[in-house]
Design an enzyme around this catalytic site. Structure first.
Site, PDB file in Angstrom:
ATOM      1  N   GLU A 248       0.882  -1.180   0.000  1.00  0.00           N
ATOM      2  CA  GLU A 248       0.000   0.000   0.000  1.00  0.00           C
ATOM      3  C   GLU A 248       0.911   1.219   0.000  1.00  0.00           C
ATOM      4  O   GLU A 248       1.560   1.518   1.006  1.00  0.00           O
ATOM      5  CB  GLU A 248      -0.878   0.002   1.255  1.00  0.00           C
ATOM      6  CG  GLU A 248      -1.820  -1.190   1.361  1.00  0.00           C
ATOM      7  CD  GLU A 248      -2.934  -1.168   0.329  1.00  0.00           C
ATOM      8  OE1 GLU A 248      -3.186  -0.107  -0.270  1.00  0.00           O
ATOM      9  OE2 GLU A 248      -3.545  -2.224   0.111  1.00  0.00           O
ATOM     10  N   CYS A 282      -2.403   9.040   2.799  1.00  0.00           N
ATOM     11  CA  CYS A 282      -2.102   8.546   1.454  1.00  0.00           C
ATOM     12  C   CYS A 282      -3.194   8.943   0.481  1.00  0.00           C
ATOM     13  O   CYS A 282      -2.923   9.186  -0.686  1.00  0.00           O
ATOM     14  CB  CYS A 282      -1.909   7.033   1.488  1.00  0.00           C
ATOM     15  SG  CYS A 282      -3.261   6.151   2.303  1.00  0.00           S
TER      16      CYS A 282
HETATM   17  P1  NDP Z   1       8.545   4.829   4.268  1.00  0.00           P
HETATM   18  O1  NDP Z   1       8.471   4.065   3.003  1.00  0.00           O
HETATM   19  O2  NDP Z   1       9.674   5.760   4.454  1.00  0.00           O
HETATM   20  O3  NDP Z   1       8.551   3.853   5.525  1.00  0.00           O
HETATM   21  C1  NDP Z   1       7.530   2.888   5.734  1.00  0.00           C
HETATM   22  C2  NDP Z   1       8.044   1.822   6.685  1.00  0.00           C
HETATM   23  O4  NDP Z   1       9.070   1.075   6.038  1.00  0.00           O
HETATM   24  C3  NDP Z   1       8.673   2.384   7.951  1.00  0.00           C
HETATM   25  O5  NDP Z   1       8.344   1.548   9.030  1.00  0.00           O
HETATM   26  C4  NDP Z   1      10.139   2.315   7.632  1.00  0.00           C
HETATM   27  O6  NDP Z   1      10.936   2.303   8.779  1.00  0.00           O
HETATM   28  C5  NDP Z   1      10.211   1.002   6.885  1.00  0.00           C
HETATM   29  N1  NDP Z   1      11.388   0.801   6.043  1.00  0.00           N
HETATM   30  C6  NDP Z   1      12.278   1.713   5.586  1.00  0.00           C
HETATM   31  N2  NDP Z   1      13.213   1.111   4.801  1.00  0.00           N
HETATM   32  C7  NDP Z   1      12.895  -0.206   4.760  1.00  0.00           C
HETATM   33  C8  NDP Z   1      13.463  -1.354   4.093  1.00  0.00           C
HETATM   34  N3  NDP Z   1      14.539  -1.263   3.311  1.00  0.00           N
HETATM   35  N4  NDP Z   1      12.859  -2.549   4.264  1.00  0.00           N
HETATM   36  C9  NDP Z   1      11.750  -2.667   5.036  1.00  0.00           C
HETATM   37  N5  NDP Z   1      11.181  -1.625   5.681  1.00  0.00           N
HETATM   38  C10 NDP Z   1      11.739  -0.411   5.542  1.00  0.00           C
HETATM   39  O7  NDP Z   1       7.140   5.583   4.380  1.00  0.00           O
HETATM   40  P2  NDP Z   1       6.699   6.658   5.462  1.00  0.00           P
HETATM   41  O8  NDP Z   1       6.784   6.073   6.832  1.00  0.00           O
HETATM   42  O9  NDP Z   1       7.393   7.938   5.173  1.00  0.00           O
HETATM   43  O10 NDP Z   1       5.130   6.802   5.161  1.00  0.00           O
HETATM   44  C11 NDP Z   1       4.602   7.721   4.268  1.00  0.00           C
HETATM   45  C12 NDP Z   1       4.233   7.050   2.961  1.00  0.00           C
HETATM   46  O11 NDP Z   1       3.299   6.018   3.206  1.00  0.00           O
HETATM   47  C13 NDP Z   1       3.558   7.983   1.977  1.00  0.00           C
HETATM   48  O12 NDP Z   1       4.088   7.772   0.695  1.00  0.00           O
HETATM   49  C14 NDP Z   1       2.104   7.535   2.020  1.00  0.00           C
HETATM   50  O13 NDP Z   1       1.380   7.830   0.842  1.00  0.00           O
HETATM   51  C15 NDP Z   1       2.255   6.085   2.249  1.00  0.00           C
HETATM   52  N6  NDP Z   1       1.027   5.519   2.810  1.00  0.00           N
HETATM   53  C16 NDP Z   1       0.257   4.711   2.022  1.00  0.00           C
HETATM   54  C17 NDP Z   1      -0.946   4.228   2.484  1.00  0.00           C
HETATM   55  C18 NDP Z   1      -1.799   3.336   1.642  1.00  0.00           C
HETATM   56  O14 NDP Z   1      -2.717   2.726   2.183  1.00  0.00           O
HETATM   57  N7  NDP Z   1      -1.567   3.231   0.345  1.00  0.00           N
HETATM   58  C19 NDP Z   1      -1.444   4.565   3.830  1.00  0.00           C
HETATM   59  C20 NDP Z   1      -0.542   5.399   4.587  1.00  0.00           C
HETATM   60  C21 NDP Z   1       0.637   5.853   4.067  1.00  0.00           C
HETATM   61  P3  NDP Z   1      11.414   3.710   9.426  1.00  0.00           P
HETATM   62  O15 NDP Z   1      10.223   4.596   9.546  1.00  0.00           O
HETATM   63  O16 NDP Z   1      11.917   3.288  10.721  1.00  0.00           O
HETATM   64  O17 NDP Z   1      12.421   4.249   8.462  1.00  0.00           O
END
Ligand code: NDP
Length: 513
Positions: A248, A282
């Site tokens: 997502e 999102c």
């Molecule tokens: P990120 O992609 O930066 O991070 C998401 C999660 O992935 C965090 O827990 C992060 O850890 C973790 N992560 C980072 N690198 C890795 C890796 N290499 N492997 C596995 N996990 C990893 O997103 P954001 O937290 O900035 O969230 C915002 C984004 O989420 C926006 O683009 C938004 O549109 C999207 N979103 C989509 C939704 C949907 O339903 N389609 C709903 C809500 C949000 P850490 O934070 O510790 O770096």
């Protein structure tokens, strides 16, 4: 370790490093949590695996009882959970209440009630003569250990929320919340234990990206919510292990206002759904296309409404409409998109700047004279900004709405609902609302997922729980069966000719399905 607005929750594992959790509304450090390394994640995975068979043996009714207790626990502890969410995100009380506490109540009840129906054995009928008289079943069985990785914008809804169907299917789960907002997940895991969830069925792996990457190496399926950039990395890691991934991802949701729209309603919805959660959703409205005859009226209404919004530190219910920017680097993206637009000729009709003082806030902002050369119209801003563009007709609006790598949500406003639906059907998005926005997310019966670079797979609906299962086809032959089938050895010319004739009778007219 400082804690100001909630109780500190016990960590699952001895820390190798500590991560500080900030209140974005004040800038204060409110807690520290451990950053789990790969070895610690492996340990959680082993515990999760050994807990799973017992949890599966609870059956749907047994698991539903735990989830219904959790539903009540959330309502009994709503204030404490809301405070925790507000403290680590800086969002307003109302944004936490509606989209997280409300979602929690809905989701615990929905999956408790519906999981069994979605996953019940399905009797299958077949016109295939070779299986005449046999029992044919499609069975869904839990995959085992599910990894859920969540973002920071909805610490309950997009993290714990996705664990609920995974657990109701009979899996154990390890949740890696965002490093920015781990406290809500830890609190909910504690609450679920109080409600009778057996040990290690839901474990929280606090940490940064590396912890998430380590998690993918141990689970049977990964449910990821976050940016498209990280989603690609997750998909690659899952592909290497040949495990399913449900993604997502980001969005750039368009809103189309047709000339026959109720302009007052459209302006209210544009204002709310672009500024709600300070635009950090999102499926926020991130750009608007308005047919020329109602453009001036719409812009005037939206600008006036946006200027009236109060932005700042949430002090409790009713204190502000627009809360903090949760993730520090997001502020730079928002400022960059506004500056880029202004530099290319856009006008700012409301807001436009970071607010001074403690905490991280950006003024609710309206931009006009925008076009698709500007980042604010093509890249995910994820902030309280609303760029509005005038279009000649619905065809131009559809073309521009689809001119995006993203395809998460969309909305169309028209008093002619048939026309609105016809336009909605032309949009390349996972969801499209007519005379509404974002509301599809609350309908747990409908799938929620993204088209194009907004994701793969979906949450909610039957698919939102079946993805946590593998399918097994079961074919049972009754005991009064022949000793062997007609097509078996030895091969004989007479039998082959008879089968050829049979196939011709069955399929030779091109009519049989
Ligand atoms: P990120 O992609 O930066 O991070 C998401 C999660 O992935 C965090 O827990 C992060 O850890 C973790 N992560 C980072 N690198 C890795 C890796 N290499 N492997 C596995 N996990 C990893 O997103 P954001 O937290 O900035 O969230 C915002 C984004 O989420 C926006 O683009 C938004 O549109 C999207 N979103 C989509 C939704 C949907 O339903 N389609 C709903 C809500 C949000 P850490 O934070 O510790 O770096």
């Amino acid at each position: 370790m400082a804690t100001v607005e909630h109780e500190q929750v016990e960590a699952e594992q001895a820390p190798s490093n500590l991560i500080e959790v900030e209140n974005p509304g004040t800038g204060e450090i409110i807690a520290t949590v451990p950053e789990l390394d790969a070895a610690a994640v492996a340990e959680l995975a082993a515990r999760g695996r050994s807990a799973q068979p017992h949890w599966e043996s609870y059956g749907f009714q047994g698991r539903a009882r735990v989830m219904l207790r959790a539903q009540k626990w959330v309502m009994d502890n709503a204030e404490r959970i809301t405070k925790t969410i507000v403290s680590e995100t800086g969002k307003t009380w109302e944004d936490a209440q509606l989209a997280e506490i409300g979602y929690a109540g809905n989701a615990f009840g929905f999956w408790a009630k519906e999981a069994e129906g979605f996953l019940a054995d399905e009797k299958v009928r077949s016109s295939q003569v070779l299986v005449l008289g046999k029992k044919l079943l499609l069975r869904h069985r839990p995959l085992g250990l599910i990894g859920v990785i969540g973002p920071w914008n909805y610490p309950f809804t997009n993290s714990v929320g996705d664990c609920i169907p995974a657990m109701m299917a009979g899996n154990s789960v390890i949740l890696k919340p965002s490093e920015i907002t781990p406290l809500t997940s830890m609190l909910l895991a504690e609450g679920l234990r109080e409600c009778g969830l057996p040990e290690n069925v839901l474990q929280i792996a606090t940490g940064r990206g590396a912890t998430g990457a380590a998690l993918i190496e141990h689970v049977d399926m990964i449910m990821f919510t976050g940016s498209t950039k990280t989603g690609r990395k997750v998909a690659e890691a899952a592909a290497r292990r040949l495990i399913p991934a449900s993604l997502e991802l980001g969005g750039k949701d368009p809103m189309i206002v047709l000339a026959d729209a109720d302009v007052e309603r459209a302006a209210n919805f544009a204002t709310y759904y672009s500024m709600q959660n300070a635009g950090q959703t999102c499926i926020s409205i991130e750009r608007v296309y308005v047919e020329a005859p109602v453009y001036d009226e719409f812009v005037a209404k939206v600008s006036e409404k946006v200027r009236e919004l109060r932005v700042g530190r949430p002090e409790g219910p009713g204190s502000v409409e627009v809360g903090a920017i949760t993730f520090p680097p997001q502020m730079e993206t928002i400022k960059d998109h506004v500056a880029d637009a202004v530099q290319k000729g856009a006008r700012v009709l409301a807001g436009g700047n970071q607010t001074p003082g403690a905490g991280r806030f950006f003024e609710p902002t309206v931009l006009v004279d925008v076009d698709h050369t500007m980042k604010c119209m093509t890249e995910e801003t994820f902030g309280p900004t609303l760029p509005i563009m005038k279009v000649g007709d619905a065809d131009e609006a559809v073309r521009l709405a689809n001119d995006s790598v993203y395809g998460l949500g969309a909305s169309v406003f028209s008093k002619d609902t048939e026309r609105g639906e016809a336009v909605a059907r032309r949009l390349q998005s996972g969801a499209a609302n007519v005379n509404d926005a974002m509301i599809n997310y609350t309908v747990l019966e409908l799938p929620m997922g993204g088209a194009k670079s907004s994701g793969l797979g979906s949450r909610h609906g039957a698919g939102g729980i079946r993805k946590y299962c593998s399918q097994q086809a079961i074919v049972v032959t009754p005991k009064l069966a022949m000793k062997k089938e007609i097509f078996m050895y030895p091969y004989k010319s007479r039998t082959s000719k008879m089968l050829a004739g049979l196939f011709k009778v069955m399929y030779g007219r091109g009519k049989r399905a």
